[in-house]
Design an enzyme around this catalytic site. Structure first.
Site, PDB file in Angstrom:
ATOM      1  N   ASP A   9       0.868  -1.173   0.000  1.00 55.69           N
ATOM      2  CA  ASP A   9       0.000   0.000   0.000  1.00 55.69           C
ATOM      3  C   ASP A   9       0.913   1.232   0.000  1.00 55.69           C
ATOM      4  OD1 ASP A   9      -2.439   1.528   0.529  1.00 55.69           O
ATOM      5  OD2 ASP A   9      -1.661   1.763   2.564  1.00 55.69           O
ATOM      6  N   LEU A  10       0.372   2.400  -0.298  1.00 56.79           N
ATOM      7  CA  LEU A  10       1.231   3.607  -0.353  1.00 56.79           C
ATOM      8  C   LEU A  10       1.126   4.432   0.936  1.00 56.79           C
ATOM      9  CD1 LEU A  10       3.139   5.420  -2.066  1.00 56.79           C
ATOM     10  CD2 LEU A  10       1.083   6.589  -2.874  1.00 56.79           C
ATOM     11  N   ASP A  11      -0.023   5.095   1.095  1.00 53.15           N
ATOM     12  CA  ASP A  11      -0.177   6.008   2.237  1.00 53.15           C
ATOM     13  C   ASP A  11      -0.199   5.217   3.546  1.00 53.15           C
ATOM     14  OD1 ASP A  11      -0.788   8.127   3.925  1.00 53.15           O
ATOM     15  OD2 ASP A  11      -2.937   7.951   3.546  1.00 53.15           O
ATOM     16  N   THR A  17       1.436  10.228   3.598  1.00 52.29           N
ATOM     17  CA  THR A  17       0.749  11.300   2.879  1.00 52.29           C
ATOM     18  C   THR A  17      -0.540  11.702   3.589  1.00 52.29           C
ATOM     19  OG1 THR A  17       0.174   9.480   1.392  1.00 52.29           O
ATOM     20  CG2 THR A  17       1.615  11.176   0.509  1.00 52.29           C
ATOM     21  N   LYS A  45      -8.293   7.088   6.048  1.00 49.06           N
ATOM     22  CA  LYS A  45      -7.131   6.303   5.621  1.00 49.06           C
ATOM     23  C   LYS A  45      -7.559   5.096   4.778  1.00 49.06           C
ATOM     24  CE  LYS A  45      -3.906   7.907   9.037  1.00 49.06           C
ATOM     25  NZ  LYS A  45      -3.023   7.622  10.173  1.00 49.06           N
ATOM     26  N   SER A 114      -2.722   0.644  -4.199  1.00 49.44           N
ATOM     27  CA  SER A 114      -3.149   1.833  -3.444  1.00 49.44           C
ATOM     28  C   SER A 114      -4.477   2.365  -3.962  1.00 49.44           C
ATOM     29  CB  SER A 114      -2.075   2.916  -3.597  1.00 49.44           C
ATOM     30  OG  SER A 114      -2.551   4.175  -3.217  1.00 49.44           O
ATOM     31  N   ALA A 115      -5.228   3.021  -3.080  1.00 50.82           N
ATOM     32  CA  ALA A 115      -6.479   3.677  -3.491  1.00 50.82           C
ATOM     33  C   ALA A 115      -6.218   5.020  -4.162  1.00 50.82           C
ATOM     34  CB  ALA A 115      -7.361   3.889  -2.259  1.00 50.82           C
ATOM     35  N   LYS A 145     -11.156  -0.931  -1.646  1.00 46.19           N
ATOM     36  CA  LYS A 145     -10.918  -1.828  -0.520  1.00 46.19           C
ATOM     37  C   LYS A 145     -12.058  -1.633   0.472  1.00 46.19           C
ATOM     38  CE  LYS A 145      -6.003  -0.692  -1.026  1.00 46.19           C
ATOM     39  NZ  LYS A 145      -4.864   0.038  -0.448  1.00 46.19           N
ATOM     40  N   GLU A 169      -0.145  -3.393   4.610  1.00 40.18           N
ATOM     41  CA  GLU A 169      -1.272  -2.443   4.684  1.00 40.18           C
ATOM     42  C   GLU A 169      -1.350  -1.761   6.048  1.00 40.18           C
ATOM     43  OE1 GLU A 169      -3.859  -0.784   3.800  1.00 40.18           O
ATOM     44  OE2 GLU A 169      -4.115  -1.356   1.716  1.00 40.18           O
ATOM     45  N   ASP A 170      -1.794  -0.500   6.044  1.00 41.30           N
ATOM     46  CA  ASP A 170      -1.981   0.220   7.316  1.00 41.30           C
ATOM     47  C   ASP A 170      -3.460   0.454   7.628  1.00 41.30           C
ATOM     48  OD1 ASP A 170      -2.321   2.171   5.231  1.00 41.30           O
ATOM     49  OD2 ASP A 170      -2.268   3.687   6.810  1.00 41.30           O
TER      50      ASP A 170
HETATM   51  P1  B16 Z   1      -6.163  10.334  -3.856  1.00 43.11           P
HETATM   52  P2  B16 Z   1      -3.612   4.328   0.190  1.00 43.11           P
HETATM   53  C1  B16 Z   1      -5.315   6.386   0.139  1.00 43.11           C
HETATM   54  O1  B16 Z   1      -4.032   5.880  -0.053  1.00 43.11           O
HETATM   55  C2  B16 Z   1      -5.341   7.334   1.327  1.00 43.11           C
HETATM   56  O2  B16 Z   1      -5.053   6.617   2.518  1.00 43.11           O
HETATM   57  C3  B16 Z   1      -6.701   7.965   1.442  1.00 43.11           C
HETATM   58  O3  B16 Z   1      -6.746   8.860   2.538  1.00 43.11           O
HETATM   59  C4  B16 Z   1      -7.010   8.704   0.136  1.00 43.11           C
HETATM   60  O4  B16 Z   1      -8.289   9.291   0.169  1.00 43.11           O
HETATM   61  C5  B16 Z   1      -6.926   7.711  -1.031  1.00 43.11           C
HETATM   62  O5  B16 Z   1      -5.629   7.126  -1.060  1.00 43.11           O
HETATM   63  C6  B16 Z   1      -7.186   8.382  -2.377  1.00 43.11           C
HETATM   64  O6  B16 Z   1      -6.140   9.280  -2.652  1.00 43.11           O
HETATM   65  O7  B16 Z   1      -7.052  11.456  -3.468  1.00 43.11           O
HETATM   66  O8  B16 Z   1      -4.700  10.722  -3.985  1.00 43.11           O
HETATM   67  O9  B16 Z   1      -6.648   9.605  -5.090  1.00 43.11           O
HETATM   68  O10 B16 Z   1      -3.494   4.147   1.661  1.00 43.11           O
HETATM   69  O11 B16 Z   1      -4.639   3.422  -0.466  1.00 43.11           O
HETATM   70  O12 B16 Z   1      -2.270   4.273  -0.500  1.00 43.11           O
HETATM   71 MG    MG Z   2      -2.793   3.147   3.428  1.00 40.76          MG
END
Ligand code: B16
Ligand code: MG
Length: 221
Positions: A9-11, A17, A45, A114-115, A145, A169-170
Site C-alpha cells: 500500500d502507499l499512504d 501522505t 485512511k 493503493s487507493a 478496498k 497495509e496500514d
Molecule cells: P487520492 P492508500 C489512500 O491511499 C489514502 O489513505 C486515502 O486517505 C485517500 O483518500 C486515497 O488514497 C485516495 O487518494 O485522493 O490521492 O486519489 O493508503 O490506499 O495508499
Molecule cells: Mg494506506
C-alpha cells in the site's frame, strides 16, 4: 508463474501522505464553515477520494449539488497536489528502502496496491518508482478496498498466484481486502486496529531479513 509476489500500500506504508490529505481536507472543511480534526482524518485512511468527501460533508452536515461535489473534489486534489510537489526521499517511512532492496536483490516481483490516483507521481517524487514492477492505483480499480480487486489485479500483473502474495497495509479495509484475496496480510501500525492481519508490526524497522525469508519460503497463506 513466479513463486511469490509482494504488494505494498502507499499512504501509511511507504510514505505518510495522510498529513497532506488532512491539510487539504481541513482547508475545504474550514471554507465550508466547519472544523475537521486529526481524529476524524483517521476515518479517511485507505478510503477513496470520493468516499472521503461524502464523509466530510456528513461531518459538516453540508448538502451538495453534483456540481459542487465535483468542484470540491477538484479543489481538494489541487491543494493536495501542491503539498506533494514538495515531497522528496526524506519522507519515505523508516526502513522501507531496505526491505524493497532486499526483495529486489532476490528478483521478487513487487507491486503497489493503493487507493490513490496520485500514487505514481508520489513514488517518482520520493525516488522509489523503479522498485515497482506494477502500479495498481485508484485509476485502475472499479471497487474500493475492502474489495480485493486492487490486490488481485496486482497479483495478475506480477504473474503470481493470489495465495502466494504478501500485502503490507496500514488500513483495516486494506487488511480485509488482502484476506478476501486469500493473500498474507501484514498490518503496519496499531495491532489493536489491524488485528485481522496475519502478522503485525509497528513499522518496517521491526521487519528483519529472517522474517522476509520466512515469507519468501512460506509460499502461500
Ligand atoms: P487520492 P492508500 C489512500 O491511499 C489514502 O489513505 C486515502 O486517505 C485517500 O483518500 C486515497 O488514497 C485516495 O487518494 O485522493 O490521492 O486519489 O493508503 O490506499 O495508499
Ligand atoms: Mg494506506
Amino acid at each position: 508463474m513466479k513463486e511469490v509476489g509482494f504488494i505494498f500500500d502507499l499512504d501509511g506504508v511507504i510514505v505518510d501522505t495522510a498529513k497532506y490529505h488532512y491539510l487539504a481536507w481541513r482547508k475545504l472543511a474550514n471554507e465550508l464553515g466547519f472544523e475537521f480534526t486529526k481524529e476524524q482524518n483517521e476515518l479517511f485512511k485507505g478510503v477513496s477520494r470520493k468516499r472521503c468527501l461524502e464523509i466530510l460533508l456528513d461531518i459538516g452536515s453540508v448538502k451538495a449539488t453534483q456540481e459542487q461535489f465535483d468542484t470540491w473534489m477538484i479543489e481538494k486534489n489541487e491543494d493536495y497536489l501542491a503539498y506533494i510537489q514538495k515531497m522528496d526521499a526524506s519522507e519515505i517511512l523508516p526502513d522501507v528502502p531496505r526491505v524493497l532492496q532486499y526483495l529486489k536483490n532476490k528478483n521478487i516481483p513487487i507491486a503497489l496496491g493503493s487507493a490513490s490516483k496520485n500514487a505514481k507521481p508520489i513514488l517518482e517524487k520520493v525516488g522509489l518508482l523503479s522498485y515497482f514492477d506494477s502500479i495498481v492505483d485508484g485509476n485502475s480499480v472499479t471497487k474500493a478496498k475492502p474489495d480485493p480487486e486492487v490486490f488481485l489485479i496486482a497479483a495478475n500483473n506480477l504473474n503470481v498466484k493470489a495465495e502466494s502474495c504478501v500485502v503490507f497495509e496500514d488500513a483495516v479495509a486494506g487488511i480485509q481486502a488482502a484476506n478476501a484475496a486469500g493473500m498474507i496480510g501484514i498490518g503496519i501500525g496499531d495491532v489493536d486496529i489491524l488485528h485481522e492481519a496475519d502478522y503485525n508490526f509497528k513499522d518496517f524497522t521491526e521487519i528483519d531479513d529472517s522474517f522476509l525469508e520466512l515469507l519468501l519460503n512460506k509460499n502461500h497463506k
